[in-house]
Design an enzyme around this catalytic site. Structure first.
Site, PDB file in Angstrom:
ATOM      1  N   TYR A 166       0.693  -1.133  -0.407  1.00 47.25           N
ATOM      2  CA  TYR A 166      -0.500   0.025   0.317  1.00 47.25           C
ATOM      3  C   TYR A 166       0.469   0.970   0.155  1.00 47.25           C
ATOM      4  O   TYR A 166       0.193   2.261  -0.969  1.00 47.25           O
ATOM      5  CB  TYR A 166      -0.934  -0.182   1.608  1.00 47.25           C
ATOM      6  CG  TYR A 166      -1.693   1.238   1.301  1.00 47.25           C
ATOM      7  CD1 TYR A 166      -2.427   2.132   0.670  1.00 47.25           C
ATOM      8  CD2 TYR A 166      -1.250   2.178   2.461  1.00 47.25           C
ATOM      9  CE1 TYR A 166      -3.690   2.527   1.103  1.00 47.25           C
ATOM     10  CE2 TYR A 166      -2.095   3.342   2.775  1.00 47.25           C
ATOM     11  CZ  TYR A 166      -3.324   3.554   1.657  1.00 47.25           C
ATOM     12  OH  TYR A 166      -4.039   4.952   1.976  1.00 47.25           O
ATOM     13  N   GLU A 220     -11.192   6.331   5.845  1.00 46.65           N
ATOM     14  CA  GLU A 220     -10.027   6.932   6.761  1.00 46.65           C
ATOM     15  C   GLU A 220     -11.495   6.861   7.961  1.00 46.65           C
ATOM     16  O   GLU A 220     -10.788   6.884   9.127  1.00 46.65           O
ATOM     17  CB  GLU A 220      -9.934   8.067   6.210  1.00 46.65           C
ATOM     18  CG  GLU A 220      -8.805   8.325   4.837  1.00 46.65           C
ATOM     19  CD  GLU A 220      -7.692   7.604   5.812  1.00 46.65           C
ATOM     20  OE1 GLU A 220      -7.800   7.663   6.816  1.00 46.65           O
ATOM     21  OE2 GLU A 220      -6.237   7.446   4.842  1.00 46.65           O
ATOM     22  N   TRP A 249      -5.115   1.371  10.157  1.00 48.20           N
ATOM     23  CA  TRP A 249      -5.038   1.721   8.806  1.00 48.20           C
ATOM     24  C   TRP A 249      -4.947   0.507   8.099  1.00 48.20           C
ATOM     25  O   TRP A 249      -5.816  -0.479   7.547  1.00 48.20           O
ATOM     26  CB  TRP A 249      -3.806   2.797   8.419  1.00 48.20           C
ATOM     27  CG  TRP A 249      -4.437   2.768   6.466  1.00 48.20           C
ATOM     28  CD1 TRP A 249      -3.743   1.997   5.561  1.00 48.20           C
ATOM     29  CD2 TRP A 249      -5.675   2.836   5.721  1.00 48.20           C
ATOM     30  NE1 TRP A 249      -4.270   2.108   4.461  1.00 48.20           N
ATOM     31  CE2 TRP A 249      -5.484   2.659   4.800  1.00 48.20           C
ATOM     32  CE3 TRP A 249      -6.887   3.435   6.143  1.00 48.20           C
ATOM     33  CZ2 TRP A 249      -6.975   2.924   4.107  1.00 48.20           C
ATOM     34  CZ3 TRP A 249      -7.806   3.055   5.083  1.00 48.20           C
ATOM     35  CH2 TRP A 249      -7.794   2.770   4.188  1.00 48.20           C
TER      36      TRP A 249
END
Length: 202
Positions: A23, A45, A53
């Site tokens: 990522y 988010e 995350w």
């Protein structure tokens, strides 16, 4: 320390999760102007609030399936039966307030779309284009900025939820509105070059 021959990265992906490193290397900081991409990222988010995350990243495909691929027109029509279904879905974050926020955000998106593109609305806050920072250490990177506070206020004013200034700044980092790769990271220069090529939407 990176292994011999490994690219130098920002420290936050760590070394345990390959999905996190991928990522970082392929998505984080790359400018995104697509309507659905931006909407999905803003919602994810929001789901991250209070979590990592990495947790969201591992569940991202499940989120896409559960939330109709973040198609705003379909998601805006979700009702109580959908909320109950989502609360029973172990593949996502089962937080009712966040689920309801995603639906409200789709409705707010459609309200903005009556006047301008969502991409144009968001990127329009950057009068001089994307921000290319030159941080040398992770501790220099802020959790929020005056700009993220401003965007947060405007999003909330238009009906968006779970869009506090810290969440908004994380969103800005991820979609390339700011380049917060450290200058020693192998992704700093490529992302800066991509930022320079951005043609801001009208």
């Amino acid at each position: 320390m990176p292994q011999s021959g490994a690219p130098v990265r920002c420290p936050w992906p760590g070394i345990e999760a390959e999905i996190y490193a991928n990522y970082h290397d392929t998505e984080w900081g790359v400018p995104k102007l697509g309507e659905r991409d931006l909407f999905e990222k803003l919602n994810l988010e929001g789901f991250q609030a209070g979590l990592s995350w990495l947790t969201i990243l591992r569940k991202r495909e499940n989120f896409r399936t559960a939330f109709a691929g973040f198609d705003v027109e379909r998601l805006a029509r979700f009702g109580e039966k959908d909320i109950v279904r989502l609360m029973g879905d172990v593949g996502i974050v089962r937080n009712r307030a966040k689920i309801e926020a995603a639906i409200a955000n789709a409705q707010a998106f459609l309200n903005i779309a009556e006047q301008e593109s969502f991409s144009g609305f968001l990127w329009g806050f950057l009068d001089n284009g994307p921000i290319a920072n030159r941080w040398r250490t992770f501790s220099e990177i802020p959790a929020q900025t005056e700009l993220s506070k401003w965007i947060s206020v405007e999003l909330k004013r238009r009906g968006f939820r779970f869009v506090g200034p810290t969440t908004v700044y994380a969103f800005m980092q991820s979609v390339g509105m700011v380049n917060d790769h450290l200058v020693g990271c192998h992704r700093h220069r490529p992302c800066a070059q991509l930022q320079a090529e951005v043609k801001l939407p009208l």
